[in-house]
Write an enzyme that holds these catalytic residues in place. Structure first.
Site, PDB file in Angstrom:
ATOM      1  N   LYS A 124      -6.495 -10.965   1.282  1.00  9.95           N
ATOM      2  CA  LYS A 124      -7.526  -9.882   1.181  1.00  9.95           C
ATOM      3  C   LYS A 124      -9.072 -10.252   1.191  1.00  9.95           C
ATOM      4  CE  LYS A 124      -8.332  -7.020  -1.970  1.00  9.95           C
ATOM      5  NZ  LYS A 124      -8.263  -5.765  -3.137  1.00  9.95           N
ATOM      6  N   ASP A 142      -6.517  -3.084   1.308  1.00  6.74           N
ATOM      7  CA  ASP A 142      -6.276  -2.949   0.001  1.00  6.74           C
ATOM      8  C   ASP A 142      -5.421  -1.592  -0.314  1.00  6.74           C
ATOM      9  OD1 ASP A 142      -7.827  -0.855   0.886  1.00  6.74           O
ATOM     10  OD2 ASP A 142      -9.509  -1.187  -0.788  1.00  6.74           O
TER      11      ASP A 142
END
Length: 214
Positions: A124, A142
């Site tokens: 991420k 997320d």
């Protein structure tokens, strides 16, 4: 999990996002690629606002890996001790700074493989850096994007990697660059976890969330 929206509906959805905010920006403050890496690494299990409050002074004295190493772990802790898990994050920032100096000439690499090899940098984080700094159409999924993707049918998936793939596979190419920012902001301010603000949602008519309210 809602059913995947079709291509034409997705075009309409992202046209609405684009109309509302043509150039969405990430909310983490940074001055260069290195400070972006540090800010994103510090933001794990913390709010962007909390990270920004800590890094405003930090980045005045340590905006390169060389300066961060000179500041040292204890000096770094003094700046970030208001952030959750600050001790482990400080260790990671010092380690990744040393790797950047020793293996990359002090520069942040623009490959996902090189970024995820850095301590404290996961997929991420790497995708955020690739997207925000290098302007690659990378999708940093997320909790907000995971929720919005599954609720609305924009990008359903059982885990974050499945949602990431759904965005890459289904969102029209001309909207890929900003897709994750639109979805994060939508999840942060409109499609919130407990009581989504459906009345204020500009993609309400396309959303497949069964519990949406008028």
């Amino acid at each position: 999990m809602a059913k995947q929206l079709d291509y034409q509906t997705l075009r309409a959805v992202f046209a609405r996002f684009h109309e509302a905010e043509p150039e969405p920006k990430g909310e983490l403050e940074h001055v260069n690629a290195y400070t972006l890496v540090v800010a994103v690494a510090l933001s794990a299990q913390a709010t962007d606002a909390g990270v920004n409050k800590a890094t405003r002074e930090l980045f005045k004295v340590a905006d390169t890996p060389e300066k961060m190493l000179a500041l040292g772990e204890e000096g770094l802790i003094e700046h970030i001790k208001t952030i959750g898990l600050f001790r482990q994050k400080a260790k990671n920032v010092i380690k990744l700074s040393r790797i950047l100096v020793e293996e990359h000439g002090g520069e942040v690499p623009n490959s996902r493989a090189a970024l995820v090899a850095l301590p404290g940098v996961g997929r991420k984080t790497a995708n955020v850096v690739l997207n925000m700094w290098w302007r690659h159409p990378a999708q940093a999924v997320d909790t907000h994007i995971f929720r919005v993707g599954n609720r609305t049918g924009i990008a359903p998936g059982k885990d974050v990697e499945a949602v990431e793939r759904a965005i890459e596979d289904h969102v029209p190419a001309d909207y890929q660059l900003h897709a994750h920012h639109w979805l994060i902001l939508h999840g942060r301010y409109i499609c919130v976890a407990r009581k989504p603000k459906c009345a204020a949602c500009h993609i309400y008519e396309y959303c497949r969330y069964e519990d949406k309210t008028a």
